[in-house]
Design an enzyme around this catalytic site. Structure first.
Site, PDB file in Angstrom:
ATOM      1  N   THR A   1     -40.440 -60.225  -0.583  1.00 15.08           N
ATOM      2  CA  THR A   1     -39.709 -61.292   0.098  1.00 15.08           C
ATOM      3  C   THR A   1     -38.879 -60.729   1.247  1.00 15.08           C
ATOM      4  O   THR A   1     -38.756 -61.358   2.302  1.00 15.08           O
ATOM      5  CB  THR A   1     -38.804 -62.066  -0.893  1.00 15.08           C
ATOM      6  OG1 THR A   1     -39.577 -62.438  -2.023  1.00 15.08           O
ATOM      7  CG2 THR A   1     -38.214 -63.302  -0.267  1.00 15.08           C
ATOM      8  N   GLY A   2     -38.345 -59.540   1.043  1.00 11.06           N
ATOM      9  CA  GLY A   2     -37.550 -58.907   2.104  1.00 11.06           C
ATOM     10  C   GLY A   2     -38.342 -58.777   3.401  1.00 11.06           C
ATOM     11  O   GLY A   2     -37.815 -58.964   4.496  1.00 11.06           O
TER      12      GLY A   2
ATOM     13  N   LYS B   1     -27.319 -69.073  -0.310  1.00  9.04           N
ATOM     14  CA  LYS B   1     -28.466 -69.730  -0.952  1.00  9.04           C
ATOM     15  C   LYS B   1     -28.783 -68.955  -2.230  1.00  9.04           C
ATOM     16  O   LYS B   1     -29.329 -67.871  -2.209  1.00  9.04           O
ATOM     17  CB  LYS B   1     -29.698 -69.755  -0.050  1.00  9.04           C
ATOM     18  CG  LYS B   1     -30.700 -70.791  -0.588  1.00  9.04           C
ATOM     19  CD  LYS B   1     -32.147 -70.464  -0.378  1.00  9.04           C
ATOM     20  CE  LYS B   1     -32.786 -69.501  -1.306  1.00  9.04           C
ATOM     21  NZ  LYS B   1     -33.012 -69.917  -2.689  1.00  9.04           N
TER      22      LYS B   1
ATOM     23  N   GLY C   1     -33.144 -59.124  -2.942  1.00 10.27           N
ATOM     24  CA  GLY C   1     -34.289 -59.641  -3.684  1.00 10.27           C
ATOM     25  C   GLY C   1     -35.424 -58.639  -3.634  1.00 10.27           C
ATOM     26  O   GLY C   1     -35.212 -57.445  -3.410  1.00 10.27           O
ATOM     27  N   SER C   2     -36.628 -59.136  -3.793  1.00 14.02           N
ATOM     28  CA  SER C   2     -37.774 -58.229  -3.890  1.00 14.02           C
ATOM     29  C   SER C   2     -38.183 -57.692  -2.517  1.00 14.02           C
ATOM     30  O   SER C   2     -37.889 -58.310  -1.483  1.00 14.02           O
ATOM     31  CB  SER C   2     -38.948 -58.959  -4.525  1.00 14.02           C
ATOM     32  OG  SER C   2     -39.328 -60.032  -3.692  1.00 14.02           O
ATOM     33  N   THR C   3     -38.894 -56.587  -2.533  1.00 12.31           N
ATOM     34  CA  THR C   3     -39.365 -55.984  -1.285  1.00 12.31           C
ATOM     35  C   THR C   3     -40.331 -56.931  -0.575  1.00 12.31           C
ATOM     36  O   THR C   3     -40.269 -57.097   0.655  1.00 12.31           O
ATOM     37  CB  THR C   3     -40.023 -54.622  -1.581  1.00 12.31           C
ATOM     38  OG1 THR C   3     -39.013 -53.768  -2.131  1.00 12.31           O
ATOM     39  CG2 THR C   3     -40.603 -53.975  -0.333  1.00 12.31           C
TER      40      THR C   3
ATOM     41  N   GLU D   1     -42.581 -51.742  -9.959  1.00 10.27           N
ATOM     42  CA  GLU D   1     -41.283 -52.047 -10.584  1.00 10.27           C
ATOM     43  C   GLU D   1     -41.492 -53.168 -11.601  1.00 10.27           C
ATOM     44  O   GLU D   1     -41.744 -54.308 -11.206  1.00 10.27           O
ATOM     45  CB  GLU D   1     -40.322 -52.529  -9.481  1.00 10.27           C
ATOM     46  CG  GLU D   1     -38.974 -52.948  -9.999  1.00 10.27           C
ATOM     47  CD  GLU D   1     -38.119 -53.677  -8.952  1.00 10.27           C
ATOM     48  OE1 GLU D   1     -38.657 -54.495  -8.184  1.00 10.27           O
ATOM     49  OE2 GLU D   1     -36.899 -53.449  -8.941  1.00 10.27           O
TER      50      GLU D   1
ATOM     51  N   CYS E   1     -32.026 -53.882  -9.993  1.00 13.00           N
ATOM     52  CA  CYS E   1     -32.740 -53.197  -8.912  1.00 13.00           C
ATOM     53  C   CYS E   1     -32.634 -51.695  -9.085  1.00 13.00           C
ATOM     54  O   CYS E   1     -33.592 -50.971  -8.877  1.00 13.00           O
ATOM     55  CB  CYS E   1     -32.192 -53.648  -7.572  1.00 13.00           C
ATOM     56  SG  CYS E   1     -30.401 -53.558  -7.461  1.00 13.00           S
TER      57      CYS E   1
ATOM     58  N   GLU F   1     -31.422 -55.709   0.809  1.00 13.59           N
ATOM     59  CA  GLU F   1     -31.202 -54.953  -0.441  1.00 13.59           C
ATOM     60  C   GLU F   1     -32.376 -55.296  -1.341  1.00 13.59           C
ATOM     61  O   GLU F   1     -32.445 -56.399  -1.894  1.00 13.59           O
ATOM     62  CB  GLU F   1     -29.902 -55.402  -1.114  1.00 13.59           C
ATOM     63  CG  GLU F   1     -28.656 -55.289  -0.254  1.00 13.59           C
ATOM     64  CD  GLU F   1     -28.006 -53.925  -0.304  1.00 13.59           C
ATOM     65  OE1 GLU F   1     -28.658 -52.970  -0.778  1.00 13.59           O
ATOM     66  OE2 GLU F   1     -26.862 -53.807   0.160  1.00 13.59           O
TER      67      GLU F   1
HETATM   68  P1  NAD Z   1     -37.101 -62.814  -4.796  1.00 14.93           P
HETATM   69  O1  NAD Z   1     -37.390 -61.948  -3.640  1.00 14.93           O
HETATM   70  O2  NAD Z   1     -38.191 -63.524  -5.454  1.00 14.93           O
HETATM   71  O3  NAD Z   1     -36.030 -63.942  -4.414  1.00 14.93           O
HETATM   72  C1  NAD Z   1     -34.744 -63.643  -3.885  1.00 14.93           C
HETATM   73  C2  NAD Z   1     -34.232 -64.826  -3.089  1.00 14.93           C
HETATM   74  O4  NAD Z   1     -35.047 -65.010  -1.947  1.00 14.93           O
HETATM   75  C3  NAD Z   1     -34.241 -66.162  -3.839  1.00 14.93           C
HETATM   76  O5  NAD Z   1     -33.045 -66.850  -3.527  1.00 14.93           O
HETATM   77  C4  NAD Z   1     -35.451 -66.864  -3.240  1.00 14.93           C
HETATM   78  O6  NAD Z   1     -35.372 -68.282  -3.300  1.00 14.93           O
HETATM   79  C5  NAD Z   1     -35.400 -66.381  -1.801  1.00 14.93           C
HETATM   80  N1  NAD Z   1     -36.674 -66.442  -1.070  1.00 14.93           N
HETATM   81  C6  NAD Z   1     -37.929 -66.410  -1.573  1.00 14.93           C
HETATM   82  N2  NAD Z   1     -38.844 -66.458  -0.577  1.00 14.93           N
HETATM   83  C7  NAD Z   1     -38.152 -66.494   0.582  1.00 14.93           C
HETATM   84  C8  NAD Z   1     -38.528 -66.496   1.952  1.00 14.93           C
HETATM   85  N3  NAD Z   1     -39.801 -66.502   2.333  1.00 14.93           N
HETATM   86  N4  NAD Z   1     -37.552 -66.490   2.888  1.00 14.93           N
HETATM   87  C9  NAD Z   1     -36.245 -66.454   2.521  1.00 14.93           C
HETATM   88  N5  NAD Z   1     -35.829 -66.462   1.238  1.00 14.93           N
HETATM   89  C10 NAD Z   1     -36.772 -66.472   0.272  1.00 14.93           C
HETATM   90  O7  NAD Z   1     -36.316 -61.841  -5.806  1.00 14.93           O
HETATM   91  P2  NAD Z   1     -35.850 -62.144  -7.297  1.00 14.93           P
HETATM   92  O8  NAD Z   1     -37.076 -62.241  -8.150  1.00 14.93           O
HETATM   93  O9  NAD Z   1     -34.855 -63.255  -7.292  1.00 14.93           O
HETATM   94  O10 NAD Z   1     -35.057 -60.809  -7.664  1.00 14.93           O
HETATM   95  C11 NAD Z   1     -35.672 -59.682  -8.215  1.00 14.93           C
HETATM   96  C12 NAD Z   1     -35.916 -58.602  -7.162  1.00 14.93           C
HETATM   97  O11 NAD Z   1     -34.722 -58.356  -6.456  1.00 14.93           O
HETATM   98  C13 NAD Z   1     -36.318 -57.263  -7.744  1.00 14.93           C
HETATM   99  O12 NAD Z   1     -37.344 -56.680  -6.976  1.00 14.93           O
HETATM  100  C14 NAD Z   1     -35.061 -56.432  -7.632  1.00 14.93           C
HETATM  101  O13 NAD Z   1     -35.291 -55.042  -7.609  1.00 14.93           O
HETATM  102  C15 NAD Z   1     -34.461 -56.958  -6.378  1.00 14.93           C
HETATM  103  N6  NAD Z   1     -33.011 -56.743  -6.352  1.00 14.93           N
HETATM  104  C16 NAD Z   1     -32.506 -55.867  -5.433  1.00 14.93           C
HETATM  105  C17 NAD Z   1     -31.146 -55.607  -5.415  1.00 14.93           C
HETATM  106  C18 NAD Z   1     -30.552 -54.634  -4.424  1.00 14.93           C
HETATM  107  O14 NAD Z   1     -29.354 -54.697  -4.205  1.00 14.93           O
HETATM  108  N7  NAD Z   1     -31.311 -53.756  -3.827  1.00 14.93           N
HETATM  109  C19 NAD Z   1     -30.299 -56.250  -6.325  1.00 14.93           C
HETATM  110  C20 NAD Z   1     -30.847 -57.141  -7.239  1.00 14.93           C
HETATM  111  C21 NAD Z   1     -32.216 -57.390  -7.226  1.00 14.93           C
END
Ligand code: NAD
Length: 479
Positions: free
Chosen positions: A232-233, A177, A228-230, A382, A284, A250
């Site tokens: 959302t994680g 996704k 993605g973001s902490t 961040e 990230c 991650e």
């Molecule tokens: P985000 O968390 O907004 O979104 C990431 C993904 O999660 C998207 O595909 C989104 O549609 C999906 N999503 C959103 N809400 C969800 C939910 N409730 N359940 C399941 N999936 C959901 O992150 P972003 O803005 O796309 O990316 C930026 C962030 O990602 C930054 O904080 C960055 O540091 C982090 N990041 C981390 C790494 C790593 O490897 N540690 C790598 C790249 C980016």
């Protein structure tokens, strides 16, 4: 696809890929080209039915894929990498359009895809054997089943490939996704895969955050690999907990870079700037806090400013540009918030205060905030954009404590001529990947993951492979 044949892919039409077939949808969405602010092509938004069908197809495909000999799986992954390489230019163009990154960096990301697949193809799934008079104990690793890969927008291709390669190599099926901000390259990547893998093995469903949540809640999905973001994680973990899915998270980072007093200032300062502003700070593991020894603080900061002022920001096709725009409007507004806050608080803009409202695209000239207080937003959070703070330090113990004083723990850097001393400092930094005399350059050959709220588990490297497996311990008694 027969060897040597170049597949025909239309890079202006986009589909979800479910059970080996292209699927459109009643609901469509359009990404925005961050360079121009203009809409890109239609992308289908997958429905719950599309998701359920994808999971059912993956579940059906799983037993045969799991039982396919690993050498055959590697052969198909190799063919996939080859087929992808035949379309490198088209993928680079597409990535420039959806992400805005300068062409040379888009080409590096595209080149990273066969690199990641090739590296994973060189690995074997380990088997540990323990023998005594009575028995032999085999620790083997079996695939989990159907995996979901939820990806962010900053490196849409390479981060997808980094989940697909280990999942398929270990015999799992995977549903990707992509981020709704950058769906195009991932959709086309999975479309290409239909020419190579059996239906259901690699699928993609484009959609919004709710679709991501549905993937996490789905009872037939065994694992979620999320980048993605902490914030959302945490939601991903909560949703996945309902069915006790395996999760790899991650997440975000707030990397510290410690500059020891013996560095070659002229050489190191521009490198540290690159660590902060790579991909317009949308990494990230970008450097997000810079701690410079007080004896060289002024001189080092000046060299950083000198280099920052030479950094050109603009569209992907001007070869001189080092940085592109911020990828999307939401992020653009967020980053502008850090500029506005720093201004409102009266912090010093060492590299000048750019006019962030001047263009149609989401461009921001990078800048450095000189010595804001510890409790400032720019130190604590961040920004994920081209703005970074510097602070002086005098006591090594104190600066290590300051660097570690965060809930994040993704990456960190230490710079010093005395490599042994710098390495000792590195070992005391609470982060998953620490770089000595380099800015953050994760490599697929090494595990990548975060400490604290920067993640759970990790991917890549030999150990990353096991994140897609269940340990399977077989105790065989001799009689
Ligand atoms: P985000 O968390 O907004 O979104 C990431 C993904 O999660 C998207 O595909 C989104 O549609 C999906 N999503 C959103 N809400 C969800 C939910 N409730 N359940 C399941 N999936 C959901 O992150 P972003 O803005 O796309 O990316 C930026 C962030 O990602 C930054 O904080 C960055 O540091 C982090 N990041 C981390 C790494 C790593 O490897 N540690 C790598 C790249 C980016």
């Amino acid at each position: 696809m027969s060897p040597g044949k170049v597949s025909t892919l239309d890079f202006e039409k986009f589909y979800n890929i479910v059970d080996g077939k292209q699927r459109s949808s009643d609901k469509v969405h359009r990404g925005i080209n961050p360079t121009t602010g203009q809409e890109l092509w239609d992308v289908p938004i997958a429905s719950e039915q599309d998701l359920n069908d994808a999971v059912a197809a993956a579940k059906k495909a799983f037993p045969a894929w799991r039982d396919t000999p690993i050498e055959k799986r590697k052969e198909l992954l190799g063919k996939f990498a080859e087929a992808f390489q035949q379309h490198s230019d088209e993928f680079t163009n597409l990535l420039c359009k959806e992400s805005g990154k300068p062409r040379r960096f888009a080409a590096i990301e595209v080149g990273g895809v066969p690199g990641i697949i090739g590296w994973h193809n060189s690995l074997e799934i380990p088997v540990d054997k323990l023998e005594d008079d009575e028995k032999t104990v085999y620790t083997e690793y079996s695939p989990l089943g159907v995996c979901g890969a939820i990806c962010p927008w900053n490196f849409p291709l390479v981060l997808s490939a980094g989940k697909i390669a280990p999942a398929l190599l270990t015999g799992n099926c995977i549903i990707v996704k992509p981020s709704p901000f950058t769906p195009y390259t991932a959709l086309k990547f999975a479309e290409l895969a239909t020419e190579i893998f059996p239906p259901g093995v690699l699928q993609v469903v484009g959609g919004n955050n709710e679709l991501g949540q549905s993937l996490c809640l789905h009872p037939d999905v065994a694992k979620i690999s999320f980048t993605g973001s902490t914030a959302t994680g945490k939601k991903v973990m909560e949703s996945s907990a309902k069915t006790l899915k395996r999760v790899t998270l991650e997440l975000g980072g707030n990397d510290a870079s410690i500059i020891l007093p013996d560095v070659d200032v002229k050489k190191v300062a521009p490198e540290v700037v690159m660590g902060a502003f790579q991909n317009s700070g949308q990494v990230c593991v970008a450097t997000k806090r810079i701690y410079i020894h007080e004896s060289i603080y002024k001189e080092f900061l000046q060299e950083m400013v000198n280099f920052t002022k030479t950094v050109k920001v603009g569209n992907p096709d001007d070869g001189d540009n080092l940085l592109g725009p911020v990828q999307n409007q939401m992020q653009y507004e967020r980053v502008k918030g850090f500029f506005a806050d720093s201004k409102a608080q009266g912090y010093k803009f060492a590299a000048g205060e750019p006019d962030v409202a001047a263009s149609k695209g989401y461009f921001i000239q990078p800048t450095i905030i000189d010595n804001p207080p510890n409790d400032s937003r720019i130190i604590q959070e961040e920004p994920f954009g081209p703005i970074v703070p510097t602070q002086p330090w005098s006591d090594l113990e104190e600066v290590i404590a300051r660097a570690n004083n965060t809930n994040s723990g993704l990456g960190a850097c230490v710079w010093g001529k005395d490599v042994e001393k710098a390495s000792k400092v590195a070992r005391r930094l609470e982060a998953g990947s620490v770089f000595v005399n380099s800015w953050e350059k994760p490599t697929p050959q090494a595990l990548f993951g975060g400490h604290k709220e920067s993640g759970i588990g990790g991917e890549w490297g030999k150990t990353g492979l096991l994140a897609y497996c269940n340990p399977h311990v077989i105790h065989v008694y001799k009689s």
